[in-house]
Scaffold this active site. Structure first.
Site, PDB file in Angstrom:
ATOM      1  N   GLU A 145       1.341  -6.481   1.400  1.00 46.43           N
ATOM      2  CA  GLU A 145       0.754  -5.176   1.770  1.00 46.43           C
ATOM      3  C   GLU A 145       1.566  -4.077   1.087  1.00 46.43           C
ATOM      4  OE1 GLU A 145       0.823  -4.650   6.024  1.00 46.43           O
ATOM      5  OE2 GLU A 145       0.284  -2.518   5.890  1.00 46.43           O
TER       6      GLU A 145
ATOM      7  N   ASN B 283      -3.593  -2.834  -0.961  1.00 51.47           N
ATOM      8  CA  ASN B 283      -3.403  -1.555  -0.293  1.00 51.47           C
ATOM      9  C   ASN B 283      -4.710  -1.253   0.437  1.00 51.47           C
ATOM     10  OD1 ASN B 283      -3.080   1.006   0.621  1.00 51.47           O
ATOM     11  ND2 ASN B 283      -2.234   1.844  -1.280  1.00 51.47           N
TER      12      ASN B 283
ATOM     13  N   ARG C 177       4.803   9.560   8.354  1.00 50.02           N
ATOM     14  CA  ARG C 177       3.580  10.369   8.478  1.00 50.02           C
ATOM     15  C   ARG C 177       3.047  10.337   9.908  1.00 50.02           C
ATOM     16  NH1 ARG C 177      -0.225   8.854   3.612  1.00 50.02           N
ATOM     17  NH2 ARG C 177      -1.253  10.753   4.387  1.00 50.02           N
TER      18      ARG C 177
ATOM     19  N   ALA D  72      -6.872   3.590   4.269  1.00 51.40           N
ATOM     20  CA  ALA D  72      -7.140   3.967   5.665  1.00 51.40           C
ATOM     21  C   ALA D  72      -7.527   2.761   6.526  1.00 51.40           C
ATOM     22  CB  ALA D  72      -8.232   5.022   5.713  1.00 51.40           C
TER      23      ALA D  72
ATOM     24  N   TYR E  65       0.652  11.099  -3.123  1.00 51.93           N
ATOM     25  CA  TYR E  65       0.201   9.880  -3.808  1.00 51.93           C
ATOM     26  C   TYR E  65       0.506   9.869  -5.306  1.00 51.93           C
ATOM     27  CZ  TYR E  65      -2.300   9.063   0.571  1.00 51.93           C
ATOM     28  OH  TYR E  65      -2.610   8.857   1.894  1.00 51.93           O
TER      29      TYR E  65
ATOM     30  N   PRO F 180     -10.240   2.455   0.394  1.00 56.38           N
ATOM     31  CA  PRO F 180     -10.937   3.725   0.237  1.00 56.38           C
ATOM     32  C   PRO F 180     -10.059   4.887  -0.218  1.00 56.38           C
ATOM     33  CG  PRO F 180     -10.737   3.129   2.563  1.00 56.38           C
ATOM     34  CD  PRO F 180     -10.329   1.927   1.757  1.00 56.38           C
ATOM     35  N   ASN F 181     -10.656   5.691  -1.054  1.00 58.22           N
ATOM     36  CA  ASN F 181     -10.088   6.943  -1.581  1.00 58.22           C
ATOM     37  C   ASN F 181      -9.027   6.723  -2.651  1.00 58.22           C
ATOM     38  OD1 ASN F 181     -11.636   8.732   0.150  1.00 58.22           O
ATOM     39  ND2 ASN F 181     -10.407   7.899   1.827  1.00 58.22           N
TER      40      ASN F 181
ATOM     41  N   HIS G  11       1.782   0.209   0.302  1.00 56.56           N
ATOM     42  CA  HIS G  11       1.340   1.592   0.498  1.00 56.56           C
ATOM     43  C   HIS G  11       2.129   2.490  -0.443  1.00 56.56           C
ATOM     44  CE1 HIS G  11      -0.789   0.279   4.010  1.00 56.56           C
ATOM     45  NE2 HIS G  11       0.300  -0.341   4.396  1.00 56.56           N
TER      46      HIS G  11
ATOM     47  N   ARG H  75      -5.832  13.275  -5.907  1.00 50.14           N
ATOM     48  CA  ARG H  75      -5.816  13.305  -4.440  1.00 50.14           C
ATOM     49  C   ARG H  75      -4.400  13.573  -3.932  1.00 50.14           C
ATOM     50  NH1 ARG H  75      -5.681   7.898  -0.690  1.00 50.14           N
ATOM     51  NH2 ARG H  75      -5.975   8.963   1.286  1.00 50.14           N
TER      52      ARG H  75
HETATM   53  C1  DHK Z   1      -3.258   5.264   1.553  1.00 51.00           C
HETATM   54  C2  DHK Z   1      -4.184   5.846   2.348  1.00 51.00           C
HETATM   55  O1  DHK Z   1      -5.368   6.216   1.850  1.00 51.00           O
HETATM   56  C3  DHK Z   1      -3.903   6.179   3.746  1.00 51.00           C
HETATM   57  O2  DHK Z   1      -5.070   6.157   4.540  1.00 51.00           O
HETATM   58  C4  DHK Z   1      -2.841   5.300   4.343  1.00 51.00           C
HETATM   59  C5  DHK Z   1      -2.010   4.690   2.086  1.00 51.00           C
HETATM   60  C6  DHK Z   1      -1.628   5.236   3.428  1.00 51.00           C
HETATM   61  C7  DHK Z   1      -0.906   4.732   1.048  1.00 51.00           C
HETATM   62  O3  DHK Z   1       0.158   5.301   1.305  1.00 51.00           O
HETATM   63  O4  DHK Z   1      -1.086   4.146  -0.017  1.00 51.00           O
HETATM   64  O5  DHK Z   1      -2.490   5.775   5.616  1.00 51.00           O
END
Ligand code: DHK
Length: 153
Positions: free
Chosen positions: A103, A79, A112, A82, A27, A14-15, A105, A22
């Site tokens: 995995e 990835n 964080r 959340a 990111y 998500p997101n 990120h 974002r």
């Molecule tokens: C991405 C997210 O959306 C967060 O909810 C994770 C992760 C970290 C990232 O660092 O890619 O906590």
């Protein structure tokens, strides 16, 4: 190299469809489409087949993981965003299909908030990469190409 046999599916949670706009400080500025384009090109260079999926919905991510087994996906680069910190359902899907996964990120989750320090995936992943931005996905693909990823031990 086992790379001519590898069939890698990138799954983003998500997101991550909002990448590029974002929280760019965390990111980065690249969109998910930019990242996928780079990974497609790297896959071609390494003779690795690549596929991509992103969803904001837990059940859709579970369904896509199930489908991966029918498609003979050899590795997943995931990835969970959340869902990293919440999803027993996605963990169980990965255990259920027994496809080795890495995995990834973008951010260093350990720098964080405390709730981001726990992952439902790290203890069942082949490896974990975090804190290197989109480069982390490339590193994961290179690890597969270099046969440094062990299967389901
Ligand atoms: C991405 C997210 O959306 C967060 O909810 C994770 C992760 C970290 C990232 O660092 O890619 O906590």
């Amino acid at each position: 190299m086992a790379s001519n046999m590898a069939n890698v599916l990138f799954i983003n949670g998500p997101n991550l469809n909002l990448l590029g706009t974002r929280e760019p400080g965390l990111y980065g500025n690249q969109t998910l489409a930019d990242i996928e384009e780079t990974l497609t090109a790297l896959g071609e260079e390494l003779s690795i087949r690549t596929g991509f999926f992103q969803s904001n919905h837990e059940g859709a991510l579970v369904d896509r993981i199930h489908q991966a087994r029918d498609e003979s996906v050899s590795h997943i680069i995931l990835n969970p965003a959340a869902y990293t910190h919440t999803s027993v359902a996605i963990r169980d899907a990965l255990l259920g299909v027994a496809i080795p996964f890495i995995e990834v990120h973008l951010s260093n989750v350990h720098k964080r908030e405390a709730f981001r320090h726990h992952s439902y995936f790290s203890d069942i992943a082949c490896g974990v990469i975090c804190g290197f931005g989109p480069e982390g996905y490339r590193m994961a693909l290179l690890a597969i190409a270099n046969e440094t990823v062990n299967g389901n031990e």
